[in-house]
Design an enzyme around this catalytic site. Structure first.
Site, PDB file in Angstrom:
ATOM      1  N   LYS A  54      36.460  16.490  25.831  1.00 39.97           N
ATOM      2  CA  LYS A  54      35.728  17.748  25.960  1.00 39.97           C
ATOM      3  C   LYS A  54      34.279  17.557  25.494  1.00 39.97           C
ATOM      4  O   LYS A  54      33.340  18.023  26.129  1.00 39.97           O
ATOM      5  CB  LYS A  54      36.431  18.856  25.148  1.00 39.97           C
ATOM      6  CG  LYS A  54      37.771  19.252  25.765  1.00 39.97           C
ATOM      7  CD  LYS A  54      38.619  20.185  24.912  1.00 39.97           C
ATOM      8  CE  LYS A  54      40.000  20.336  25.556  1.00 39.97           C
ATOM      9  NZ  LYS A  54      40.936  21.213  24.878  1.00 39.97           N
ATOM     10  N   GLN A  98      42.049  24.518  19.542  1.00 45.56           N
ATOM     11  CA  GLN A  98      42.847  23.427  20.098  1.00 45.56           C
ATOM     12  C   GLN A  98      44.315  23.611  19.705  1.00 45.56           C
ATOM     13  O   GLN A  98      44.630  23.848  18.537  1.00 45.56           O
ATOM     14  CB  GLN A  98      42.316  22.070  19.581  1.00 45.56           C
ATOM     15  CG  GLN A  98      42.942  20.865  20.238  1.00 45.56           C
ATOM     16  CD  GLN A  98      42.627  20.739  21.728  1.00 45.56           C
ATOM     17  OE1 GLN A  98      41.547  21.111  22.189  1.00 45.56           O
ATOM     18  NE2 GLN A  98      43.582  20.226  22.494  1.00 45.56           N
ATOM     19  N   ASP A 121      38.886  28.904  27.418  1.00 40.58           N
ATOM     20  CA  ASP A 121      40.174  28.354  27.849  1.00 40.58           C
ATOM     21  C   ASP A 121      40.870  29.298  28.839  1.00 40.58           C
ATOM     22  O   ASP A 121      41.776  28.892  29.563  1.00 40.58           O
ATOM     23  CB  ASP A 121      41.117  28.196  26.637  1.00 40.58           C
ATOM     24  CG  ASP A 121      41.274  26.752  26.169  1.00 40.58           C
ATOM     25  OD1 ASP A 121      41.084  25.839  26.990  1.00 40.58           O
ATOM     26  OD2 ASP A 121      41.604  26.553  24.985  1.00 40.58           O
TER      27      ASP A 121
HETATM   28  N1  GUN Z   1      46.097  21.471  23.942  1.00 37.08           N
HETATM   29  C1  GUN Z   1      46.436  20.779  25.059  1.00 37.08           C
HETATM   30  N2  GUN Z   1      45.717  21.218  26.115  1.00 37.08           N
HETATM   31  C2  GUN Z   1      44.920  22.212  25.650  1.00 37.08           C
HETATM   32  C3  GUN Z   1      43.935  23.050  26.280  1.00 37.08           C
HETATM   33  O1  GUN Z   1      43.665  22.991  27.491  1.00 37.08           O
HETATM   34  N3  GUN Z   1      43.322  23.934  25.457  1.00 37.08           N
HETATM   35  C4  GUN Z   1      43.615  24.037  24.133  1.00 37.08           C
HETATM   36  N4  GUN Z   1      42.955  24.950  23.405  1.00 37.08           N
HETATM   37  N5  GUN Z   1      44.510  23.281  23.530  1.00 37.08           N
HETATM   38  C5  GUN Z   1      45.154  22.373  24.301  1.00 37.08           C
END
Ligand code: GUN
Length: 287
Positions: A54, A98, A121
């Site tokens: 990210k 996350q 998200d």
């Molecule tokens: N954990 C695994 N994939 C994701 C995601 O796309 N967003 C978030 N916030 N946590 C994750």
């Protein structure tokens, strides 16, 4: 038939260069610097690796990213207070928490504490409930990334028979809704579908989206020639290699197009997150 491999990695890079960087340059000209905050509680190793990707895509796009790390002893009240601070900070356009979170924290309450205008998200109830207008708000990243992948590879959606395996809140259900909105004829298969329902739907599928979280579940013999396969799963095999929810060798010999694991859906989820962050900044600075 040997399938064309759909490289989500290459498509994501192209989107960063051709679409995201110019959008950020326009914002910069208005004096706006898009900013994403990632809240990371604990030290889950898979989360560490997702967060690195990210940060990388954010930097490449010109988006400023900040990872706020907290120990797994953080309480729900402390996390909610952190989110409240971020909601009230005008310099931050997007925030994600996350997942997974440590035991004892109510994920639903935490996610829904995020302001829907900063929920990049697309996980809050308010952003998840409006999937028929997915162009108009911050849509969940994996479903929207899948639609982008199909559009960029010129796969027709309208009137196609699409089978979605899995009905999770984050992937299966929203992608099915988005595809219906685009005019597809969607069948959802889940753990309670009968074997007859499964085999009949799979044989008829023009497009198959698999998001069940089971290693190499779908085999080529179950499908018809020419199917387009989107594999959302990611698993580490005993030999250390990564694989998806579909058995790649047997499926790629029958499909017309297939996403690999890694390098398929994963980068599309991340590029959509960064695009959503830019969109949140654009919306906030609209004249
Ligand atoms: N954990 C695994 N994939 C994701 C995601 O796309 N967003 C978030 N916030 N946590 C994750």
């Amino acid at each position: 038939m040997t399938a064309e491999i759909i490289s989500g990695k290459d498509i994501a890079q192209q989107i960063i260069n051709d679409e995201l960087q110019p959008r950020v340059e326009l914002l910069n000209k208005k004096g706006v610097q898009p900013k994403l905050v990632v809240i990371f509680v604990g030290d889950n190793p898979a989360s560490q690796s997702y967060i690195r990707q990210k940060e990388k895509f954010a930097t490449q796009s010109g988006v400023f990213s900040e990872v706020r790390r907290f120990p797994d002893t953080m309480t729900e009240a402390e996390l909610l207070a952190e989110i409240d601070d971020i909601n009230n900070d005008d310099s931050i356009h997007g925030v994600i928490v996350q997942l997974p979170l440590p035991d004892g924290i109510d994920v639903n309450r935490v996610i829904n504490a995020i302001s829907p205008t900063k929920d990049v998200d697309g996980f809050t109830d308010s952003n998840n409930e409006n999937l028929d207008i997915h162009e108009a708000f911050l849509a969940p990243c994996t479903p929207k990334g899948i639609i982008t992948l199909l559009d960029k590879t010129r796969v027709t959606i309208k009137d196609q028979k699409v089978v979605v395996m899995g009905r999770s809140r984050i992937v299966g259900r929203p992608v099915a809704e988005m595809l219906k909105f685009r005019g597809a004829n969607v069948t959802i298969l889940h753990s309670k579908s009968t074997n007859t329902e499964k085999s009949s739907a799979l044989k008829k599928a023009d497009i198959l989206i698999v998001a069940v979280g089971k290693q190499e579940l779908v085999h080529g013999e179950e499908l018809s020639p020419g199917v387009v396969i989107i594999d959302v799963g990611i698993h580490r095999k005993e030999d250390g290699k990564l694989c998806g929810d579909v058995h790649f060798d047997s499926c790629s010999s029958i499909a017309s197009k297939i996403t690999p694991v890694p390098g398929g859906v994963g980068p599309m989820t991340v590029v959509t997150l960064i695009s959503n962050t830019i969109k949140a900044a654009e919306e906030k600075n609209k004249v």
